[in-house]
Design an enzyme around this catalytic site. Sequence first.
Site, PDB file in Angstrom:
ATOM      1  N   HIS A  39      40.698  43.932  29.224  1.00 47.99           N
ATOM      2  CA  HIS A  39      39.922  43.604  29.181  1.00 47.99           C
ATOM      3  C   HIS A  39      39.275  43.917  28.883  1.00 47.99           C
ATOM      4  CE1 HIS A  39      40.216  39.381  31.657  1.00 47.99           C
ATOM      5  NE2 HIS A  39      40.636  40.127  32.603  1.00 47.99           N
ATOM      6  N   ASP A  66      35.441  35.130  47.174  1.00 51.11           N
ATOM      7  CA  ASP A  66      33.950  34.962  46.071  1.00 51.11           C
ATOM      8  C   ASP A  66      33.839  33.691  46.171  1.00 51.11           C
ATOM      9  OD1 ASP A  66      34.998  34.497  43.000  1.00 51.11           O
ATOM     10  OD2 ASP A  66      35.762  33.874  45.042  1.00 51.11           O
ATOM     11  N   ASP A  96      45.037  36.544  42.390  1.00 52.75           N
ATOM     12  CA  ASP A  96      43.324  36.460  42.492  1.00 52.75           C
ATOM     13  C   ASP A  96      42.804  37.612  41.177  1.00 52.75           C
ATOM     14  OD1 ASP A  96      41.029  37.903  42.766  1.00 52.75           O
ATOM     15  OD2 ASP A  96      41.068  37.091  43.891  1.00 52.75           O
ATOM     16  N   ASP A 115      40.933  34.155  36.291  1.00 49.59           N
ATOM     17  CA  ASP A 115      40.904  34.663  34.831  1.00 49.59           C
ATOM     18  C   ASP A 115      40.821  33.081  34.370  1.00 49.59           C
ATOM     19  OD1 ASP A 115      42.729  37.835  34.387  1.00 49.59           O
ATOM     20  OD2 ASP A 115      39.841  37.124  34.377  1.00 49.59           O
ATOM     21  N   PHE A 151      40.309  38.335  47.390  1.00 46.73           N
ATOM     22  CA  PHE A 151      38.475  38.298  47.140  1.00 46.73           C
ATOM     23  C   PHE A 151      38.102  37.683  47.710  1.00 46.73           C
ATOM     24  CE2 PHE A 151      40.895  42.261  46.427  1.00 46.73           C
ATOM     25  CZ  PHE A 151      41.453  42.158  45.099  1.00 46.73           C
TER      26      PHE A 151
HETATM   27  N1  LIG Z   1      37.768  36.914  43.815  1.00 45.97           N
HETATM   28  C1  LIG Z   1      37.741  37.408  42.562  1.00 45.97           C
HETATM   29  N2  LIG Z   1      36.574  37.235  42.088  1.00 45.97           N
HETATM   30  C2  LIG Z   1      35.973  38.087  41.130  1.00 45.97           C
HETATM   31  C3  LIG Z   1      36.593  39.083  40.005  1.00 45.97           C
HETATM   32  C4  LIG Z   1      35.954  39.475  39.675  1.00 45.97           C
HETATM   33  C5  LIG Z   1      36.567  39.668  37.790  1.00 45.97           C
HETATM   34  N3  LIG Z   1      37.986  40.223  38.283  1.00 45.97           N
HETATM   35  C6  LIG Z   1      38.179  41.112  36.993  1.00 45.97           C
HETATM   36  C7  LIG Z   1      39.740  42.297  36.964  1.00 45.97           C
HETATM   37  C8  LIG Z   1      40.250  41.970  37.174  1.00 45.97           C
HETATM   38  C9  LIG Z   1      40.585  40.232  36.657  1.00 45.97           C
HETATM   39  O1  LIG Z   1      41.807  39.977  35.834  1.00 45.97           O
HETATM   40  C10 LIG Z   1      38.787  40.044  36.008  1.00 45.97           C
HETATM   41  O2  LIG Z   1      39.046  39.835  34.598  1.00 45.97           O
HETATM   42  C11 LIG Z   1      34.298  38.851  39.827  1.00 45.97           C
HETATM   43  N4  LIG Z   1      34.868  38.666  40.531  1.00 45.97           N
HETATM   44  C12 LIG Z   1      33.776  37.493  41.696  1.00 45.97           C
HETATM   45  O3  LIG Z   1      33.486  36.847  41.204  1.00 45.97           O
HETATM   46  C13 LIG Z   1      31.854  36.026  40.890  1.00 45.97           C
HETATM   47  C14 LIG Z   1      31.681  36.170  39.605  1.00 45.97           C
HETATM   48  O4  LIG Z   1      32.019  34.659  39.372  1.00 45.97           O
HETATM   49  P1  LIG Z   1      31.421  34.483  37.104  1.00 45.97           P
HETATM   50  O5  LIG Z   1      29.633  34.034  37.964  1.00 45.97           O
HETATM   51  O6  LIG Z   1      31.764  32.835  37.235  1.00 45.97           O
HETATM   52  O7  LIG Z   1      31.689  35.504  36.525  1.00 45.97           O
HETATM   53  C15 LIG Z   1      31.600  37.261  41.679  1.00 45.97           C
HETATM   54  O8  LIG Z   1      31.615  36.749  42.722  1.00 45.97           O
HETATM   55  C16 LIG Z   1      32.491  38.124  41.365  1.00 45.97           C
HETATM   56  O9  LIG Z   1      32.165  39.253  42.414  1.00 45.97           O
HETATM   57  C17 LIG Z   1      37.877  38.451  40.154  1.00 45.97           C
HETATM   58  O10 LIG Z   1      38.822  39.062  40.106  1.00 45.97           O
HETATM   59  N5  LIG Z   1      38.677  38.249  41.197  1.00 45.97           N
END
Ligand SMILES: Nc1nc2c(c(CN[C@H]3C=C[C@H](O)[C@@H]3O)cn2[C@@H]2O[C@H](COP(=O)(O)O)[C@@H](O)[C@H]2O)c(=O)[nH]1
Length: 365
Positions: free
Chosen positions: A77, A268, A337, A342, A266
Amino acid sequence: MSDDEADPELLELLRQHLQGKLDVKTEPETGVLKTVEHVYDTCIDVAIDMRASKNAAEAIYSQMQEKSYSTATWSEHELHPKAKDESTVAFIFTMDLLNFSFWSELPDDERFAVEYRGKRWTGYWSLVASLQRALEEGIPITNPQYWHDEDKCNLESLRHVFRSCTEEEMPLLQERLDCLREAAQVLDERYDFSITELVAAADGSAAQLVNLLAEDFDCFRDEHRFEDGKMIRFLKRAQILVADLWACFNGESYGEFHDIDKITMFADYRIPQILISLGALYCCPGIGTAIKDKKMIESGSTWEVQLRACSIWCVELIRREIKRKHPDAHVNAILIDFFLYDSVKELEAAGKEAIPHHRTRSIWY
Ligand SMILES: Nc1nc2c(c(CN[C@H]3C=C[C@H](O)[C@@H]3O)cn2[C@@H]2O[C@H](COP(=O)(O)O)[C@@H](O)[C@H]2O)c(=O)[nH]1
């Protein structure tokens, strides 16, 4: 030795253990999976469709294979830090300390957004872009001693770090400052202001690092009482912090954890959205309507606890199904996840979200 004679060495070990002489190191556990399974077993407003989850597992696995999802994906990224050193550990700690609640009720062209490297970043990426921009401007935003200095790090300076290219400012700015302040206080008192000392204290255990974060920092202690009074552990930002270290460092150096597979999905506001879209997760009409109408679902409410807990359990069932059909697959809850997050972001970018994500405003995710 005849069959009915026990092994004398084993007997000796058993005797010492019964006398409490053996220092049998118990493996640290986070307690997340056990508590979310309890919610799944007892809740009535959210359910998992087993058949849809099994079908989703196969589709998810083949797409992950196609895109060769691995820890390396994290560093690909463009905004994620590339250096494999202490500065990146500090970056990831700061990022996951503040990694929550970016969603907005405003239309896309008015929502909080950050301009950086000629692009407009929203959501999680607006956080990462803001941190990178601040560092380029010479603001030590990933340094706990900076967070500790109220003259330098305050609401004013955070407004600058997270300045928006629209009228809307970053949500929960005061709460983010409170997280930085608390983290600085704890790091000063217990870890000599050193984030790598905190990581080292986990002794290479992912579960232990999650537990340390939850024990030492109020702002990482993401656990909530379910309607029956049981404490349900989600620990979302503590877990994604460990996962980001593991992925960024490709399981080596500061990312080396012998029990990384104990980390769960996670919980979210994005993964429940895609699990519902896949038909793997079902909500009662009350929750479904609240989500569709973008109504606030209170943090810690029974609906929110069920949504988060069943989402974690659903991804666990998907993970087990993938492992059942592909025993040699290098897949854990983290990579599933990351892939799901993504994927839902790609759907969002293409304007193809089937349903909105749920609206809960909190520092937990
Ligand atoms: N379950 C889960 N939640 C994740 C991520 C990530 C980013 N991770 C990066 C690292 C490696 C991956 O390849 C991703 O590129 C952010 N979030 C959560 O989402 C919300 C943001 O959403 P939006 O406002 O739409 O961007 C917020 O609660 C944030 O904490 C994840 O990976 N998994």
